[in-house]
Write an enzyme that holds these catalytic residues in place. Structure first.
Site, mmCIF file in Angstrom:
data_model
loop_
_atom_site.group_PDB
_atom_site.id
_atom_site.type_symbol
_atom_site.label_atom_id
_atom_site.label_comp_id
_atom_site.label_asym_id
_atom_site.label_seq_id
_atom_site.Cartn_x
_atom_site.Cartn_y
_atom_site.Cartn_z
ATOM 1 N N TYR A 75 9.311 35.109 89.981
ATOM 2 C CA TYR A 75 9.866 33.767 89.818
ATOM 3 C C TYR A 75 11.158 33.798 88.992
ATOM 4 O O TYR A 75 11.183 34.286 87.862
ATOM 5 C CB TYR A 75 8.848 32.806 89.178
ATOM 6 C CG TYR A 75 7.541 32.670 89.939
ATOM 7 C CD1 TYR A 75 7.427 33.034 91.283
ATOM 8 C CD2 TYR A 75 6.396 32.177 89.316
ATOM 9 C CE1 TYR A 75 6.237 32.914 91.978
ATOM 10 C CE2 TYR A 75 5.192 32.049 90.003
ATOM 11 C CZ TYR A 75 5.121 32.427 91.337
ATOM 12 O OH TYR A 75 3.930 32.313 92.014
ATOM 13 N N HIS A 110 0.239 40.353 93.123
ATOM 14 C CA HIS A 110 0.722 39.106 93.746
ATOM 15 C C HIS A 110 0.339 39.029 95.226
ATOM 16 O O HIS A 110 -0.106 37.987 95.700
ATOM 17 C CB HIS A 110 2.250 39.027 93.579
ATOM 18 C CG HIS A 110 2.798 37.649 93.626
ATOM 19 N ND1 HIS A 110 3.869 37.238 92.871
ATOM 20 C CD2 HIS A 110 2.435 36.563 94.336
ATOM 21 C CE1 HIS A 110 4.134 35.966 93.125
ATOM 22 N NE2 HIS A 110 3.273 35.538 94.006
HETATM 23 N N1 LIG Z 1 0.205 33.600 94.231
HETATM 24 C C1 LIG Z 1 1.074 33.129 95.118
HETATM 25 O O1 LIG Z 1 1.423 33.776 96.118
HETATM 26 C C2 LIG Z 1 1.651 31.754 94.906
HETATM 27 C C3 LIG Z 1 2.344 31.124 95.962
HETATM 28 C C4 LIG Z 1 2.841 29.823 95.736
HETATM 29 C C5 LIG Z 1 2.625 29.205 94.511
HETATM 30 N N2 LIG Z 1 1.978 29.857 93.481
HETATM 31 C C6 LIG Z 1 1.770 29.223 92.159
HETATM 32 O O2 LIG Z 1 1.175 27.943 92.336
HETATM 33 C C7 LIG Z 1 2.010 26.946 91.712
HETATM 34 C C8 LIG Z 1 1.870 25.596 92.402
HETATM 35 O O3 LIG Z 1 2.211 25.663 93.762
HETATM 36 P P1 LIG Z 1 3.597 25.075 94.354
HETATM 37 O O4 LIG Z 1 4.611 25.057 93.283
HETATM 38 O O5 LIG Z 1 3.848 25.867 95.588
HETATM 39 O O6 LIG Z 1 3.243 23.599 94.853
HETATM 40 P P2 LIG Z 1 2.509 22.293 94.269
HETATM 41 O O7 LIG Z 1 2.082 22.488 92.873
HETATM 42 O O8 LIG Z 1 1.468 21.897 95.276
HETATM 43 O O9 LIG Z 1 3.669 21.195 94.373
HETATM 44 C C9 LIG Z 1 4.752 21.148 93.487
HETATM 45 C C10 LIG Z 1 5.583 19.909 93.828
HETATM 46 O O10 LIG Z 1 4.772 18.735 93.707
HETATM 47 C C11 LIG Z 1 5.433 17.748 92.916
HETATM 48 N N3 LIG Z 1 4.387 17.109 92.078
HETATM 49 C C12 LIG Z 1 3.659 17.700 91.105
HETATM 50 N N4 LIG Z 1 2.777 16.835 90.575
HETATM 51 C C13 LIG Z 1 2.945 15.656 91.233
HETATM 52 C C14 LIG Z 1 2.323 14.380 91.132
HETATM 53 N N5 LIG Z 1 1.334 14.150 90.256
HETATM 54 N N6 LIG Z 1 2.764 13.390 91.959
HETATM 55 C C15 LIG Z 1 3.757 13.622 92.864
HETATM 56 N N7 LIG Z 1 4.396 14.815 93.012
HETATM 57 C C16 LIG Z 1 3.987 15.835 92.201
HETATM 58 C C17 LIG Z 1 6.423 18.499 92.059
HETATM 59 O O11 LIG Z 1 7.565 17.710 91.801
HETATM 60 P P3 LIG Z 1 7.898 17.156 90.293
HETATM 61 O O12 LIG Z 1 8.438 18.316 89.522
HETATM 62 O O13 LIG Z 1 8.899 16.097 90.575
HETATM 63 O O14 LIG Z 1 6.622 16.604 89.717
HETATM 64 C C18 LIG Z 1 6.773 19.704 92.928
HETATM 65 O O15 LIG Z 1 7.874 19.415 93.753
HETATM 66 C C19 LIG Z 1 3.395 27.570 91.796
HETATM 67 O O16 LIG Z 1 4.329 26.895 90.980
HETATM 68 C C20 LIG Z 1 3.079 28.990 91.398
HETATM 69 O O17 LIG Z 1 2.871 29.101 89.996
HETATM 70 C C21 LIG Z 1 1.463 31.108 93.696
#
Ligand SMILES: NC(=O)c1ccc[n+]([C@@H]2O[C@H](COP(=O)([O-])OP(=O)(O)OC[C@H]3O[C@@H](n4cnc5c(N)ncnc54)[C@H](OP(=O)(O)O)[C@@H]3O)[C@@H](O)[C@H]2O)c1
Length: 276
Positions: A60, A121
């Site tokens: 990241y 990962h």
């Molecule tokens: N191990 C892996 O391969 C892998 C892959 C992908 C992700 N991850 C991890 O999982 C974490 C989360 O997944 P993600 O970032 O893909 O997606 P997510 O958490 O499902 O979605 C993030 C998005 O949702 C919005 N959001 C968050 N809370 C909200 C709420 N209460 N109401 C409305 N919108 C909201 C955020 O915008 P705002 O900032 O405007 O709130 C952001 O744009 C990642 O950040 C990472 O740490 C791991």
């Protein structure tokens, strides 16, 4: 806040995701320091609200996410043992020496002397898993890593990892949300639950896009909650499941943290299970 307790460790049901922290995508994820103040403010707000589990990865922001998280935690004055940090090794770094080097780099960027949970990962079939675990087992013995785990692993690969790890596998981090349930359907969730391992749901609110139809809205209304909170509550009401939503918006951060306290009834869980 609700917690999961395993291997003598308590971990909150809701953690802080950081996939877009400190970087930009240019044929790969590169560090971008031009928004540091914005990201540090988001991290300070998360710490003030009570987030203690931070999920990150060497990927990241080309490592800059780890730097920002380390800096924010350090500057907050939080006691190290009150914070839980998960970070991950990129699949091209899974050879023995590379794992040790990746770990040193992550520790330096985080300004920490141990990682709470260190995950592979993604699997890499080109590197024998035995070699990776030789390094991970060494890191645990050296006190640099408390728990080891995996991400994006199916049951077959989890079993191989378990056979090579000298300590119980702590977590498997996979996409899991109301809209992405393949890891529940293929038996991964059940296997984690039966083997005392966390299933950490990533992208738990589908990048912020939750389908809001009648069932979802009625359940949200009944709990004076938002649909995003219900989507998270559905996850964390399941045993051994934790979630790591990412938000840089303080009011979303609070909403997401508070979702852990929503008790869904068995009937509501069933209704949500039926949503396609
Ligand atoms: N191990 C892996 O391969 C892998 C892959 C992908 C992700 N991850 C991890 O999982 C974490 C989360 O997944 P993600 O970032 O893909 O997606 P997510 O958490 O499902 O979605 C993030 C998005 O949702 C919005 N959001 C968050 N809370 C909200 C709420 N209460 N109401 C409305 N919108 C909201 C955020 O915008 P705002 O900032 O405007 O709130 C952001 O744009 C990642 O950040 C990472 O740490 C791991």
């Amino acid at each position: 806040m609700k917690y999961e307790t395993l291997n003598d460790t308590q971990i909150p049901k809701i953690g802080f995701g950081s996939a877009r922290l400190g970087g930009r995508f240019v044929g790969g994820i590169l560090a971008d320091r031009s928004h540091d103040e914005f990201f540090l403010a988001a991290l300070r707000s998360a710490l003030n609200l009570g987030y203690i589990h931070f999920d990150t990865a060497e990927l990241y922001g080309g490592g800059h996410a780890e730097e920002l998280i380390g800096r924010a935690i350090h500057e907050s004055g939080a006691m190290r043992e009150k914070i839980f940090v998960t970070t991950k090794i990129w699949p091209t770094h899974l050879a023995y020496k590379n794992v040790l080097r990746s770990c040193e780099n992550s520790l330096r960027r985080l300004q920490m002397d141990y990682i709470d949970s260190y995950l592979i990962h993604w699997p890499n079939p080109l590197v024998p898993m035995r070699e990776t675990f030789r390094a991970l087992n060494q890191l645990v013995k050296d006190g640099k890593v408390r728990h080891v785990g995996v991400s994006n692993f199916d049951v077959k690969r989890i079993k191989e990892a378990q056979s090579l790890s000298e300590t119980p596998l702590f977590a498997n981090q996979v996409p899991y949300s109301l809209t992405r349930r393949s890891h529940a359907k293929d038996g991964t969730l059940e296997y984690c639950q039966q083997n005392n391992m966390l299933l950490t749901g990533y992208t738990p609110i589908n990048h912020g896009h939750i389908a809001v139809e009648q069932t979802m809205q009625s359940i949200a209304d009944a709990h004076h909650a938002t649909p995003h909170q219900i989507a998270l509550a559905w996850l964390v009401n399941q045993p051994r499941v934790i979630a790591i939503p990412m938000s840089f918006n303080p009011s979303h951060q609070k909403e997401n943290l508070d979702a852990a306290d929503i008790e869904l009834t068995p009937a509501e869980m069933n209704q949500l299970n039926q949503l396609g």
